[in-house]
Motif scaffolding. Structure first.
Motif, short mmCIF file in Angstrom:
data_model
loop_
_atom_site.label_atom_id
_atom_site.label_comp_id
_atom_site.label_asym_id
_atom_site.label_seq_id
_atom_site.Cartn_x
_atom_site.Cartn_y
_atom_site.Cartn_z
N LEU A 1 0.81 -1.22 0.00
CA LEU A 1 0.00 0.00 0.00
C LEU A 1 0.84 1.27 0.00
CD1 LEU A 1 -2.68 -1.05 2.65
CD2 LEU A 1 -2.98 -0.97 0.16
N ALA A 2 2.14 1.14 0.22
CA ALA A 2 3.00 2.30 0.41
C ALA A 2 3.09 3.19 -0.83
CB ALA A 2 4.40 1.86 0.83
N GLY A 3 2.94 2.60 -2.01
CA GLY A 3 3.04 3.39 -3.24
C GLY A 3 1.75 4.05 -3.66
N ASP A 4 0.74 4.09 -2.77
CA ASP A 4 -0.56 4.66 -3.09
C ASP A 4 -1.13 4.00 -4.34
OD1 ASP A 4 -2.82 6.27 -3.06
OD2 ASP A 4 -1.83 7.92 -4.11
N PRO A 5 -1.31 2.68 -4.33
CA PRO A 5 -1.71 1.97 -5.55
C PRO A 5 -3.16 2.22 -5.93
CG PRO A 5 -1.74 0.46 -3.70
CD PRO A 5 -1.18 1.76 -3.18
N ALA A 6 -3.44 2.03 -7.23
CA ALA A 6 -4.81 2.02 -7.73
C ALA A 6 -5.26 0.58 -7.96
CB ALA A 6 -4.91 2.82 -9.03
N LEU A 7 -4.29 -0.34 -8.02
CA LEU A 7 -4.57 -1.75 -8.26
C LEU A 7 -3.71 -2.58 -7.33
CD1 LEU A 7 -5.86 -4.01 -10.09
CD2 LEU A 7 -3.82 -3.81 -11.53
N LEU A 8 -4.31 -3.60 -6.74
CA LEU A 8 -3.60 -4.49 -5.82
C LEU A 8 -3.62 -5.90 -6.38
CD1 LEU A 8 -2.19 -4.14 -3.05
CD2 LEU A 8 -4.32 -4.87 -1.97
N LEU A 9 -2.43 -6.46 -6.62
CA LEU A 9 -2.29 -7.82 -7.10
C LEU A 9 -1.88 -8.71 -5.95
CD1 LEU A 9 -0.30 -7.19 -10.43
CD2 LEU A 9 -2.79 -7.20 -10.08
N CYS A 10 -2.65 -9.76 -5.70
CA CYS A 10 -2.40 -10.64 -4.57
C CYS A 10 -2.14 -12.05 -5.11
CB CYS A 10 -3.61 -10.66 -3.63
SG CYS A 10 -4.20 -9.03 -3.13
N ASP A 11 -0.93 -12.55 -4.92
CA ASP A 11 -0.54 -13.84 -5.48
C ASP A 11 -0.53 -14.90 -4.37
OD1 ASP A 11 0.33 -15.88 -7.06
OD2 ASP A 11 2.31 -15.05 -7.48
N GLU A 12 -1.63 -15.59 -4.21
CA GLU A 12 -1.76 -16.63 -3.17
C GLU A 12 -1.34 -16.09 -1.79
OE1 GLU A 12 -3.03 -19.59 -3.52
OE2 GLU A 12 -2.64 -20.39 -5.52
N PRO A 13 -1.87 -14.96 -1.35
CA PRO A 13 -1.41 -14.36 -0.10
C PRO A 13 -1.78 -15.14 1.15
CG PRO A 13 -3.34 -13.20 -0.88
CD PRO A 13 -2.96 -14.18 -1.96
N LEU A 14 -2.69 -16.12 1.02
CA LEU A 14 -3.14 -16.88 2.19
C LEU A 14 -2.44 -18.22 2.32
CD1 LEU A 14 -6.99 -16.26 1.89
CD2 LEU A 14 -5.23 -14.79 2.90
N LEU A 15 -1.55 -18.52 1.40
CA LEU A 15 -0.91 -19.83 1.38
C LEU A 15 -0.14 -20.06 2.68
CD1 LEU A 15 -0.63 -22.13 -0.75
CD2 LEU A 15 1.64 -21.22 -1.23
N SER A 16 -0.31 -21.23 3.27
CA SER A 16 0.38 -21.67 4.50
C SER A 16 -0.08 -20.95 5.76
CB SER A 16 1.91 -21.51 4.36
OG SER A 16 2.39 -22.26 3.26
N LEU A 17 -1.10 -20.10 5.67
CA LEU A 17 -1.64 -19.46 6.86
C LEU A 17 -2.73 -20.34 7.47
CD1 LEU A 17 -2.03 -15.72 5.74
CD2 LEU A 17 -0.11 -16.79 6.94
N ASP A 18 -2.86 -20.30 8.81
CA ASP A 18 -3.95 -21.03 9.42
C ASP A 18 -5.26 -20.30 9.17
OD1 ASP A 18 -4.31 -18.99 11.37
OD2 ASP A 18 -2.92 -19.96 12.75
N LEU A 19 -6.38 -20.94 9.52
CA LEU A 19 -7.69 -20.40 9.18
C LEU A 19 -7.93 -19.02 9.78
CD1 LEU A 19 -9.95 -23.59 9.47
CD2 LEU A 19 -9.15 -22.44 7.39
N ASN A 20 -7.47 -18.81 11.01
CA ASN A 20 -7.67 -17.51 11.65
C ASN A 20 -6.94 -16.41 10.90
OD1 ASN A 20 -9.36 -18.46 13.69
ND2 ASN A 20 -7.65 -18.91 15.07
N TYR A 21 -5.70 -16.67 10.52
CA TYR A 21 -4.94 -15.65 9.79
C TYR A 21 -5.42 -15.51 8.36
CZ TYR A 21 -1.51 -14.40 13.34
OH TYR A 21 -0.89 -13.90 14.47
N GLN A 22 -5.92 -16.59 7.75
CA GLN A 22 -6.53 -16.46 6.43
C GLN A 22 -7.68 -15.46 6.48
OE1 GLN A 22 -7.76 -20.18 4.73
NE2 GLN A 22 -5.70 -21.02 4.64
#
Length: 284
Positions: free
Chosen positions: A164-185
């Protein structure tokens, strides 16, 4: 968080991202073809499909790291290019090595100055910006903690802040939940959803499991066998649609607000850098 005026970026009716008649092939293998996709400001689109279907490759095209075989891609009305800071990127969760000499605020701060050469000079303005980003992602309480001492979910919060630091207009998320437990997902998904609403971001969210974000998604882009389907989750995630897409019987089951897809042929493409050979095709 300061509100963002995007009137100069996205004119009335103009999408943040536009792919027109887009085709991507490696030699004789076509990952997807004739893809027309518009991502509106504030829209959340999940990108799903079997291993090797070209999900990560799609993100590489948008990041300017991969050329289309045919067609065009535009971001904010112009051509895409490498290093565009108005495109935020959240990678897969990967734990920092023990003893990594980097604090949480340093990792987030790289989103402000990591594109520049040399060591950034400390300043009150930069510290204020980092503090605001830490607050935005719920990480103020561990800003001065070494990242190697943080959990995977806490580290992923920081990567959201960095994106978010670059003040984006578009956010690309590449499997950001991988290996996280259900609570953190759930926590990371809700964080991304809240930020896209507050900042009016377009979001492309690549995932093997749509269930953690099912209630947040506006549309689904499903890639399979060089073809695609796009629509609302109810339009795409149904047996007749996916059976036609794969050219073989596919069953879609819904239970207690979750979706399970069974019977999809598994594929693997070495060009898709984040394909997971041990992952099954089910979205459960």
């Amino acid at each position: 968080m300061t509100s963002v005026d995007r009137s100069d970026d996205v004119l009335a009716g103009q999408p943040v991202l536009r792919l027109t008649d887009a085709t991507l092939a490696y030699g004789s293998r076509t990952l997807w073809s004739h893809l027309d996709l518009k991502v509106a400001s504030g829209e959340f689109i999940a990108v799903i499909g079997a291993n090797g279907s070209g999900k990560t490759s799609l993100l590489k095209v948008i990041l300017g790291q991969q050329q289309l075989t045919h067609g065009s891609v535009e971001f904010l009305g112009g051509p895409v290019s490498r290093g565009n800071r108005r495109i935020g990127y959240i990678p897969q969760q990967k734990l920092a090595d023990d003893g990594t000499p980097l604090r949480a605020r340093d990792l987030v701060g790289l989103g402000l100055t990591g594109h520049r050469f040399g060591i950034p000079w400390p300043s009150a303005r930069r510290r204020r910006q980092v503090d605001e980003l830490l607050s935005d992602v719920g990480a103020s309480g561990f800003g001065d903690v070494s990242i190697s001492n943080l959990s995977g979910g806490e580290q992923q919060r920081l990567r959201v802040g960095q994106a978010l630091a670059g003040d984006p207009a578009l956010l690309l998320c590449d499997e950001p939940l991988l290996s996280l437990d259900l609570n953190y997902q759930r926590a990371v998904s809700e964080l991304i959803d809240r930020q896209r609403r507050e900042r009016d971001l377009g979001v492309l969210f690549v995932t093997h499991d749509i269930n953690p974000v099912l209630g947040m998604v506006d549309r689904v882009l499903y890639l399979a066998g060089g073809r695609f389907r796009i629509g609302t989750p109810d339009e795409v995630l149904q047996s007749p649609v996916l059976s036609e897409l794969y050219g073989s019987p596919v069953d879609v089951f819904r239970s207690q607000g979750r979706v399970v897809v069974v019977g999809t042929p598994e594929a693997h493409d070495p060009h898709d850098a984040h394909a997971h050979p041990d992952a099954g095709p089910s979205l459960a």
